[in-house]
Design a protein around this motif. Sequence first.
Motif, PDB file in Angstrom:
ATOM      1  N   THR A   1       8.824  -2.261 -19.340  1.00 45.92           N
ATOM      2  CA  THR A   1       8.989  -3.256 -18.277  1.00 45.92           C
ATOM      3  C   THR A   1       7.671  -3.963 -17.983  1.00 45.92           C
ATOM      4  OG1 THR A   1      10.756  -1.924 -17.283  1.00 45.92           O
ATOM      5  CG2 THR A   1       9.735  -3.602 -15.897  1.00 45.92           C
ATOM      6  N   SER A   2       6.585  -3.219 -17.931  1.00 43.70           N
ATOM      7  CA  SER A   2       5.281  -3.830 -17.666  1.00 43.70           C
ATOM      8  C   SER A   2       4.916  -4.824 -18.755  1.00 43.70           C
ATOM      9  CB  SER A   2       4.206  -2.744 -17.570  1.00 43.70           C
ATOM     10  OG  SER A   2       4.417  -1.925 -16.437  1.00 43.70           O
ATOM     11  N   ILE A   3       5.151  -4.460 -19.999  1.00 39.70           N
ATOM     12  CA  ILE A   3       4.811  -5.363 -21.104  1.00 39.70           C
ATOM     13  C   ILE A   3       5.619  -6.648 -21.009  1.00 39.70           C
ATOM     14  CG2 ILE A   3       5.070  -5.664 -23.602  1.00 39.70           C
ATOM     15  CD1 ILE A   3       4.154  -2.770 -23.934  1.00 39.70           C
ATOM     16  N   ALA A   4       6.906  -6.546 -20.703  1.00 40.59           N
ATOM     17  CA  ALA A   4       7.745  -7.740 -20.603  1.00 40.59           C
ATOM     18  C   ALA A   4       7.220  -8.676 -19.514  1.00 40.59           C
ATOM     19  CB  ALA A   4       9.192  -7.341 -20.321  1.00 40.59           C
ATOM     20  N   ARG A   5       6.891  -8.135 -18.349  1.00 41.73           N
ATOM     21  CA  ARG A   5       6.381  -8.961 -17.248  1.00 41.73           C
ATOM     22  C   ARG A   5       5.048  -9.619 -17.624  1.00 41.73           C
ATOM     23  NH1 ARG A   5       6.348  -5.327 -13.947  1.00 41.73           N
ATOM     24  NH2 ARG A   5       8.265  -5.708 -12.796  1.00 41.73           N
ATOM     25  N   LEU A   6       4.177  -8.862 -18.275  1.00 40.20           N
ATOM     26  CA  LEU A   6       2.874  -9.385 -18.648  1.00 40.20           C
ATOM     27  C   LEU A   6       2.982 -10.428 -19.755  1.00 40.20           C
ATOM     28  CD1 LEU A   6       0.887  -6.035 -18.539  1.00 40.20           C
ATOM     29  CD2 LEU A   6       0.757  -7.918 -16.894  1.00 40.20           C
ATOM     30  N   LEU A   7       3.983 -10.280 -20.629  1.00 40.22           N
ATOM     31  CA  LEU A   7       4.200 -11.285 -21.663  1.00 40.22           C
ATOM     32  C   LEU A   7       4.528 -12.633 -21.049  1.00 40.22           C
ATOM     33  CD1 LEU A   7       6.241  -9.406 -24.423  1.00 40.22           C
ATOM     34  CD2 LEU A   7       4.041 -10.539 -24.699  1.00 40.22           C
ATOM     35  N   ALA A   8       5.392 -12.617 -20.036  1.00 36.24           N
ATOM     36  CA  ALA A   8       5.763 -13.864 -19.373  1.00 36.24           C
ATOM     37  C   ALA A   8       4.526 -14.524 -18.758  1.00 36.24           C
ATOM     38  CB  ALA A   8       6.819 -13.600 -18.307  1.00 36.24           C
TER      39      ALA A   8
ATOM     40  N   ALA B   1       0.818  -1.214   0.000  1.00 31.59           N
ATOM     41  CA  ALA B   1       0.000   0.000   0.000  1.00 31.59           C
ATOM     42  C   ALA B   1       0.850   1.262   0.000  1.00 31.59           C
ATOM     43  CB  ALA B   1      -0.932  -0.002   1.196  1.00 31.59           C
ATOM     44  N   ASP B   2       2.089   1.171   0.516  1.00 34.30           N
ATOM     45  CA  ASP B   2       2.943   2.360   0.551  1.00 34.30           C
ATOM     46  C   ASP B   2       3.934   2.395  -0.612  1.00 34.30           C
ATOM     47  OD1 ASP B   2       4.450   0.228   1.351  1.00 34.30           O
ATOM     48  OD2 ASP B   2       5.339   1.218   3.107  1.00 34.30           O
ATOM     49  N   ALA B   3       3.757   1.520  -1.590  1.00 36.30           N
ATOM     50  CA  ALA B   3       4.610   1.538  -2.774  1.00 36.30           C
ATOM     51  C   ALA B   3       4.294   2.793  -3.592  1.00 36.30           C
ATOM     52  CB  ALA B   3       4.388   0.290  -3.608  1.00 36.30           C
ATOM     53  N   PRO B   4       5.232   3.236  -4.431  1.00 31.01           N
ATOM     54  CA  PRO B   4       4.955   4.393  -5.293  1.00 31.01           C
ATOM     55  C   PRO B   4       3.713   4.179  -6.143  1.00 31.01           C
ATOM     56  CG  PRO B   4       7.288   3.850  -5.345  1.00 31.01           C
ATOM     57  CD  PRO B   4       6.610   2.745  -4.594  1.00 31.01           C
ATOM     58  N   LEU B   5       3.035   5.258  -6.436  1.00 26.23           N
ATOM     59  CA  LEU B   5       1.790   5.183  -7.198  1.00 26.23           C
ATOM     60  C   LEU B   5       2.003   4.488  -8.543  1.00 26.23           C
ATOM     61  CD1 LEU B   5      -1.188   5.987  -7.508  1.00 26.23           C
ATOM     62  CD2 LEU B   5      -0.398   8.208  -8.397  1.00 26.23           C
ATOM     63  N   ALA B   6       3.111   4.771  -9.200  1.00 25.83           N
ATOM     64  CA  ALA B   6       3.365   4.154 -10.504  1.00 25.83           C
ATOM     65  C   ALA B   6       3.436   2.637 -10.397  1.00 25.83           C
ATOM     66  CB  ALA B   6       4.661   4.701 -11.102  1.00 25.83           C
ATOM     67  N   ASP B   7       3.984   2.122  -9.295  1.00 29.31           N
ATOM     68  CA  ASP B   7       4.040   0.668  -9.103  1.00 29.31           C
ATOM     69  C   ASP B   7       2.661   0.096  -8.803  1.00 29.31           C
ATOM     70  OD1 ASP B   7       6.712   0.494  -9.586  1.00 29.31           O
ATOM     71  OD2 ASP B   7       7.307   0.560  -7.472  1.00 29.31           O
ATOM     72  N   ARG B   8       1.882   0.810  -8.002  1.00 30.46           N
ATOM     73  CA  ARG B   8       0.552   0.309  -7.653  1.00 30.46           C
ATOM     74  C   ARG B   8      -0.397   0.322  -8.842  1.00 30.46           C
ATOM     75  NH1 ARG B   8      -1.679   3.846  -3.750  1.00 30.46           N
ATOM     76  NH2 ARG B   8       0.102   5.279  -3.849  1.00 30.46           N
ATOM     77  N   LEU B   9      -0.080   1.142  -9.837  1.00 24.44           N
ATOM     78  CA  LEU B   9      -0.929   1.231 -11.021  1.00 24.44           C
ATOM     79  C   LEU B   9      -0.399   0.409 -12.191  1.00 24.44           C
ATOM     80  CD1 LEU B   9      -2.105   4.941 -11.148  1.00 24.44           C
ATOM     81  CD2 LEU B   9      -3.527   2.916 -10.895  1.00 24.44           C
ATOM     82  N   ARG B  10       0.614  -0.417 -11.949  1.00 24.90           N
ATOM     83  CA  ARG B  10       1.104  -1.254 -13.037  1.00 24.90           C
ATOM     84  C   ARG B  10      -0.034  -2.119 -13.571  1.00 24.90           C
ATOM     85  NH1 ARG B  10       6.350  -1.466 -14.254  1.00 24.90           N
ATOM     86  NH2 ARG B  10       7.882  -0.720 -12.749  1.00 24.90           N
ATOM     87  N   PRO B  11      -0.162  -2.232 -14.887  1.00 21.91           N
ATOM     88  CA  PRO B  11      -1.267  -3.025 -15.446  1.00 21.91           C
ATOM     89  C   PRO B  11      -1.167  -4.491 -15.050  1.00 21.91           C
ATOM     90  CG  PRO B  11       0.323  -2.425 -17.148  1.00 21.91           C
ATOM     91  CD  PRO B  11       0.688  -1.644 -15.936  1.00 21.91           C
ATOM     92  N   ALA B  12      -2.320  -5.109 -14.849  1.00 23.98           N
ATOM     93  CA  ALA B  12      -2.373  -6.523 -14.469  1.00 23.98           C
ATOM     94  C   ALA B  12      -2.507  -7.431 -15.680  1.00 23.98           C
ATOM     95  CB  ALA B  12      -3.542  -6.755 -13.513  1.00 23.98           C
TER      96      ALA B  12
END
Length: 441
Positions: free
Chosen positions: A71-78, A19-30
């Motif tokens: 970075t988000s796309i790479a993680r979601l691809l996996a 919950a205290d992570a940066p906003l950009a991290d909390r909004l990473r696409p799922a």
Amino acid sequence: MADLFQDEVRAEAREQPSADAPLADRLRPASLDEVVGQEHLTGPDGAIGRMVAAGKLASTILWGPPGTGKTSIARLLADAVGLRFVALSAVFSGVADLKRVFAEARTAAKAGQRTLLFVDEIHRFNRSQQDGFLPYVEDGTITLVGATTENPSFELNAALLSRTQVLILHRLDEEALGELLSRAEALEGTPLPLTAEARDALIASADGDGRFVLNQAETLLGMGIDQPLDPAGLAQLLQRRLAVYDKDREGHYNLISALHKSIRGSDPQAALYYLARMLVAGEEPLFVLRRLIRASVEDIGLADPHALVQCIAAKDAYDFLGSPEGELAIVQACLYLATAPKSNAAYAAQKAAWRSAKDTGSLMPPQNILNAPTRLMKDIGYGKGYAYDHDADDGFSGANYWPDEMDPLTFYHPVNRGFEAKVAERLAFWDEKRRERQKQD
């Protein structure tokens, strides 16, 4: 340090940010369909969308500006194709880190688990390190997904490029950035303390970088601002983002190319815009002046001989005044070039003459135009029959100046614009005189 980076990324892939992570991290696409601004890749007809639908992922280079979702796309691809996800940063990793990752990937492959290796800032690996990926990509030990902000054509080995496909991510447009802000407001349960105009100004200041706009939004939401800020208030509160511009990398070459082509295309407004982009971002003014001088001789030439004079004068004025006063002289030279009549006749003539000189080798000029400083040279015919043009009618003898083994060639074809139109008339006059002399002979 590389191990720590890997551990952190693996943990992020498994767990939701705190919950205290940066906003950009909390909004990473799922999921890939939550990625904004890259629908040309992630949509059903995009390269990524098609690979995911087929369940087969090719090794890929993701090329795009900062904050566009690489970075988000790479993680979601996996996740989408069921691969083990491992990440490295080329900034913090070396050969030992790569060897360890490759060994782990081979062990995982024996257990039936393929690996997606994500390499951030892959262009920072040197040539030999890049070559190290080749056998593991070729035998399928890893599926490589590299991320870079630099042009892969310049920064990556040809061998590595031939084994990957390059996917280009776009800088986020106003709609995509606005969607990110809306998601931030929904997650935090409160609107940004901005007027509509200030919201637009915030989006414009992001320069297409989603991470930047979310970081600014997080700052605003955490300040406890009571009344919505207007653009002036926002500018006072937040430092304006400088345009991305690396003077030794592709942005440098893209803008100087745009400046040169705007001048060639006689668009002074666009030329002034690209000139401003470069100088405001900190480009060395003398670099810009060198390109202006080149444009004056390549694209204007004798159509307006004063173009080169203007550029040299601008260089001297800048040397004398320095910045910022001397930059006005650069502006004047830029506008002069963009509004001058255009001709590349001298440029084309140079290229044609250079080709001919290489083809004809060391042919001797005709003897009549050779100096004869010794008696022997006079005796063998050097200078014999030379026609001194100033003694001829109209100051023109019409003599032959070409090697005896060559027919006269025409390299220079002046255009019918500006001063060069007068040059064309003069050349036509001399050509007619030559023909008259040939008839007499």
